[in-house]
Design a protein around this motif. Structure first.
Motif, PDB file in Angstrom:
ATOM      1  N   MET A  62       1.052  -1.200  -0.094  1.00  0.00           N
ATOM      2  CA  MET A  62      -0.043   0.059   0.028  1.00  0.00           C
ATOM      3  C   MET A  62       0.926   1.473   0.068  1.00  0.00           C
ATOM      4  N   SER A  63       0.552   2.022  -0.880  1.00  0.00           N
ATOM      5  CA  SER A  63       1.499   3.520  -0.975  1.00  0.00           C
ATOM      6  C   SER A  63       1.089   4.265   0.456  1.00  0.00           C
ATOM      7  N   THR A  64       2.056   5.303   0.769  1.00  0.00           N
ATOM      8  CA  THR A  64       1.637   6.065   1.993  1.00  0.00           C
ATOM      9  C   THR A  64       0.495   6.656   1.765  1.00  0.00           C
ATOM     10  N   PHE A  65       0.199   7.384   0.683  1.00  0.00           N
ATOM     11  CA  PHE A  65      -1.059   7.892   0.257  1.00  0.00           C
ATOM     12  C   PHE A  65      -2.182   7.262   0.642  1.00  0.00           C
ATOM     13  N   GLU A  66      -2.242   6.087   0.149  1.00  0.00           N
ATOM     14  CA  GLU A  66      -3.232   4.931   0.460  1.00  0.00           C
ATOM     15  C   GLU A  66      -3.578   4.612   1.862  1.00  0.00           C
ATOM     16  N   ARG A  67      -2.358   4.550   2.545  1.00  0.00           N
ATOM     17  CA  ARG A  67      -2.416   4.130   3.823  1.00  0.00           C
ATOM     18  C   ARG A  67      -2.880   5.267   4.798  1.00  0.00           C
ATOM     19  N   LEU A  68      -2.546   6.550   4.459  1.00  0.00           N
ATOM     20  CA  LEU A  68      -3.037   7.598   5.079  1.00  0.00           C
ATOM     21  C   LEU A  68      -4.394   8.002   4.966  1.00  0.00           C
ATOM     22  N   LEU A  69      -4.952   7.793   3.905  1.00  0.00           N
ATOM     23  CA  LEU A  69      -6.049   8.318   3.605  1.00  0.00           C
ATOM     24  C   LEU A  69      -7.415   7.026   3.900  1.00  0.00           C
ATOM     25  N   THR A  70      -6.877   5.869   3.666  1.00  0.00           N
ATOM     26  CA  THR A  70      -7.754   4.839   4.240  1.00  0.00           C
ATOM     27  C   THR A  70      -7.918   4.474   5.586  1.00  0.00           C
ATOM     28  N   GLY A  71      -6.750   5.142   6.382  1.00  0.00           N
ATOM     29  CA  GLY A  71      -6.893   5.049   7.876  1.00  0.00           C
ATOM     30  C   GLY A  71      -7.182   6.283   8.441  1.00  0.00           C
ATOM     31  N   TRP A  72      -7.941   7.090   7.842  1.00  0.00           N
ATOM     32  CA  TRP A  72      -8.363   8.237   8.203  1.00  0.00           C
ATOM     33  C   TRP A  72      -9.925   8.288   8.224  1.00  0.00           C
ATOM     34  N   ASP A  73     -10.589   8.689   9.281  1.00  0.00           N
ATOM     35  CA  ASP A  73     -12.183   8.591   9.333  1.00  0.00           C
ATOM     36  C   ASP A  73     -12.746  10.171   8.968  1.00  0.00           C
ATOM     37  N   GLY A  74     -11.754  10.804   8.216  1.00  0.00           N
ATOM     38  CA  GLY A  74     -12.355  12.417   8.230  1.00  0.00           C
ATOM     39  C   GLY A  74     -13.131  12.360   6.918  1.00  0.00           C
ATOM     40  N   GLN A  75     -13.666  13.668   6.755  1.00  0.00           N
ATOM     41  CA  GLN A  75     -14.505  13.954   5.452  1.00  0.00           C
ATOM     42  C   GLN A  75     -13.816  14.206   4.283  1.00  0.00           C
ATOM     43  N   GLN A  76     -12.952  14.918   4.024  1.00  0.00           N
ATOM     44  CA  GLN A  76     -12.116  15.299   2.907  1.00  0.00           C
ATOM     45  C   GLN A  76     -10.752  16.105   3.149  1.00  0.00           C
ATOM     46  N   VAL A  77      -9.852  15.887   2.108  1.00  0.00           N
ATOM     47  CA  VAL A  77      -8.874  16.890   2.151  1.00  0.00           C
ATOM     48  C   VAL A  77      -8.524  17.448   1.065  1.00  0.00           C
ATOM     49  N   ALA A  78      -8.412  18.747   1.266  1.00  0.00           N
ATOM     50  CA  ALA A  78      -8.131  19.564   0.030  1.00  0.00           C
ATOM     51  C   ALA A  78      -6.519  19.785  -0.168  1.00  0.00           C
ATOM     52  N   VAL A  79      -6.026  19.867  -1.345  1.00  0.00           N
ATOM     53  CA  VAL A  79      -4.578  19.713  -1.479  1.00  0.00           C
ATOM     54  C   VAL A  79      -4.125  20.757  -2.440  1.00  0.00           C
ATOM     55  N   ARG A  80      -3.003  21.483  -2.245  1.00  0.00           N
ATOM     56  CA  ARG A  80      -2.561  22.476  -3.224  1.00  0.00           C
ATOM     57  C   ARG A  80      -1.213  22.390  -3.274  1.00  0.00           C
ATOM     58  N   TYR A  81      -0.495  22.402  -4.470  1.00  0.00           N
ATOM     59  CA  TYR A  81       0.770  22.826  -4.274  1.00  0.00           C
ATOM     60  C   TYR A  81       1.421  24.039  -5.163  1.00  0.00           C
ATOM     61  N   ASP A  82       2.043  24.791  -4.433  1.00  0.00           N
ATOM     62  CA  ASP A  82       2.562  25.943  -4.857  1.00  0.00           C
ATOM     63  C   ASP A  82       4.094  25.779  -5.573  1.00  0.00           C
ATOM     64  N   THR A  83       3.924  25.772  -6.501  1.00  0.00           N
ATOM     65  CA  THR A  83       5.219  25.742  -7.411  1.00  0.00           C
ATOM     66  C   THR A  83       6.415  26.608  -7.114  1.00  0.00           C
ATOM     67  N   GLU A  84       6.006  27.811  -7.094  1.00  0.00           N
ATOM     68  CA  GLU A  84       6.976  29.021  -6.972  1.00  0.00           C
ATOM     69  C   GLU A  84       7.513  28.867  -5.445  1.00  0.00           C
ATOM     70  N   PHE A  85       6.636  28.593  -4.421  1.00  0.00           N
ATOM     71  CA  PHE A  85       7.137  28.529  -3.032  1.00  0.00           C
ATOM     72  C   PHE A  85       7.570  26.977  -2.947  1.00  0.00           C
ATOM     73  N   ALA A  86       7.496  26.230  -3.575  1.00  0.00           N
ATOM     74  CA  ALA A  86       7.985  24.880  -3.307  1.00  0.00           C
ATOM     75  C   ALA A  86       7.031  24.225  -1.984  1.00  0.00           C
ATOM     76  N   THR A  87       5.759  24.736  -2.018  1.00  0.00           N
ATOM     77  CA  THR A  87       5.049  24.408  -0.694  1.00  0.00           C
ATOM     78  C   THR A  87       3.839  23.579  -0.938  1.00  0.00           C
ATOM     79  N   TRP A  88       3.773  22.591  -0.205  1.00  0.00           N
ATOM     80  CA  TRP A  88       2.525  21.904  -0.047  1.00  0.00           C
ATOM     81  C   TRP A  88       1.595  22.456   0.906  1.00  0.00           C
ATOM     82  N   MET A  89       0.155  22.699   0.571  1.00  0.00           N
ATOM     83  CA  MET A  89      -0.963  23.162   1.397  1.00  0.00           C
ATOM     84  C   MET A  89      -1.851  21.779   1.464  1.00  0.00           C
ATOM     85  N   PHE A  90      -1.946  21.478   2.789  1.00  0.00           N
ATOM     86  CA  PHE A  90      -3.010  20.485   2.978  1.00  0.00           C
ATOM     87  C   PHE A  90      -4.095  21.058   4.158  1.00  0.00           C
ATOM     88  N   ILE A  91      -5.206  20.906   3.635  1.00  0.00           N
ATOM     89  CA  ILE A  91      -6.392  21.169   4.615  1.00  0.00           C
ATOM     90  C   ILE A  91      -7.238  19.972   4.992  1.00  0.00           C
TER      91      ILE A  91
END
Ligand SMILES: NC(=O)c1ccc[n+]([C@@H]2O[C@H](COP(=O)([O-])OP(=O)(O)OC[C@H]3O[C@@H](n4cnc5c(N)ncnc54)[C@H](O)[C@@H]3O)[C@@H](O)[C@H]2O)c1
Length: 341
Positions: A1-30
């Motif tokens: 199982m990939s880390t991504f699958e492990r994290l999301l399948t093991g979480w009982d939450g509603q949803q995750v919003a993700v954005r990657y900002d290229t200029e700042f090399a920053t991941w934003m996870f909500i």
């Protein structure tokens, strides 16, 4: 199982919003763990992670704790948490630009998630985010917000420690030895409040200047867990209680501000078996939620907020009533009851 699958399948939450900002090399996870009246709330943590998935893992785990805190505080919001996984902590114009972009990201969720300060984000940062979205708690008072949560979080933890000592040791704080780990915005205030109440306070921080400024006796950061004390108050990072350290603790009570103090949930039972009273973290450290939602959503004044902060001690005493098992079980039951309602 990939880390991504492990994290999301093991979480009982509603949803995750993700954005990657290229200029700042920053991941934003909500991480929106749950909503109530269509909303979730919780702080934004800015940190350098060795891999983006570590930031995602933090957002998921911390958002679940926020759902519990909202329920403990009886607030009509669900739990959310955001992580800005940055390559290095930005300053100056770069910080402002990054926070503006992040504010637009929050705004794109149309109120599903509202943010507040957390590790490495301040009320000033909330002012900056607030230039792009209205879904922000704890902006500075000058900008119409309620300001930093840290002072009221410290007050809530103080009341929680007092109640925990009363239950476990049958006495007040006078002469009780408390080890405060982490002298940041919460821990430094807490240490002085405890000291003023007559406790014998020991402190520890990796930042030697903060230790010196406290004027209190210091414990080497590497020696905290094995130091004999009545109360160990984790106020630095989470996860300090592991399968190894739980056996090394030499205290009667664990009660502090840090989020997710237990590296795994089963450690609550092990603490109980060892005769160590554990104040569930999402109860004792929920003063920040009471501050933000009380002052900004519910129209409380400071006396009403102070009453609610004192009430955290009473809530803990209720959770401690069942001496037969860890208070975490009673806390989980309280959360379930409030969420069902
Ligand atoms: N600020 C709030 O309102 C609030 C609310 C709820 C929970 N919390 C949690 O409480 C904790 C403290 O919050 P804060 O706002 O004071 O954070 P902070 O960043 O201001 O302070 C953290 C302190 O811990 C120290 N530290 C880091 N690693 C350490 C180690 N290994 N040993 C000893 N000290 C170490 C840092 O040097 C710093 O002084 C955090 O875990 C935070 O998530 C804070």
């Amino acid at each position: 199982m990939s880390t991504f699958e492990r994290l999301l399948t093991g979480w009982d939450g509603q949803q995750v919003a993700v954005r990657y900002d290229t200029e700042f090399a920053t991941w934003m996870f909500i991480g929106v763990h749950s909503t109530c009246d269509g909303r979730s709330g919780g702080g934004t943590r800015m940190a350098v992670y060795s891999a983006p998935e570590d930031g995602l893992a933090d957002a998921l785990k911390l958002s679940a704790a926020m759902t519990r805190k909202m329920a403990v505080c009886n607030v009509s919001m669900g739990g959310g948490k955001a992580v800005l996984a940055v390559p290095s902590l930005p300053t100056g114009e770069a910080r402002v630009e990054l926070l503006h972009r992040y504010g637009e990201f929050i705004g794109s969720l149309s109120g599903l998630y509202a943010t507040a300060p957390d590790m490495n984000t301040s009320e000033r940062d909330m002012d900056t985010i607030g230039e792009r979205t209205e879904h922000v708690f704890c902006k500075s008072v000058e900008k119409g917000g309620s300001g930093s949560t840290a002072p009221d979080t410290a007050v809530g933890v103080f009341h929680g420690i007092r109640a925990s000592v009363e239950h476990a040791l049958g006495r007040d704080l006078d002469g009780v030895r408390v080890l405060v780990q982490g002298l940041g915005a919460v821990g430094s205030r807490l240490a002085h409040q405890l000291s003023a109440a007559g406790a014998e306070v020991l402190v520890s921080d990796v930042n030697a200047e903060r230790v010196a400024a406290s004027g209190l006796p210091a414990v080497d950061p590497a020696a905290v867990i094995g130091t004999e004390c009545d109360v160990y108050a984790p106020c630095a990072l989470g996860g300090t209680i592991t399968a190894t350290t739980v056996e090394q603790l030499r205290c009667r009570v664990v009660a502090g501000a840090a989020n997710n103090q237990l590296a795994s949930p089963d450690l609550a039972d092990r603490l109980h078996e060892r005769g160590i009273l554990y104040a569930p973290d999402y109860v004792i450290n929920s003063g920040g939620v009471l501050h933000g939602t009380g002052l900004e959503l519910l129209g409380w004044d400071q006396p009403r907020l102070d009453q609610a902060l004192r009430g955290l001690g009473d809530t803990l005493l209720e959770l401690y009533a069942d001496n037969g098992r860890s208070p975490v079980h009673a806390a989980e039951a309280l959360v379930a009851r409030r969420r069902a309602r």
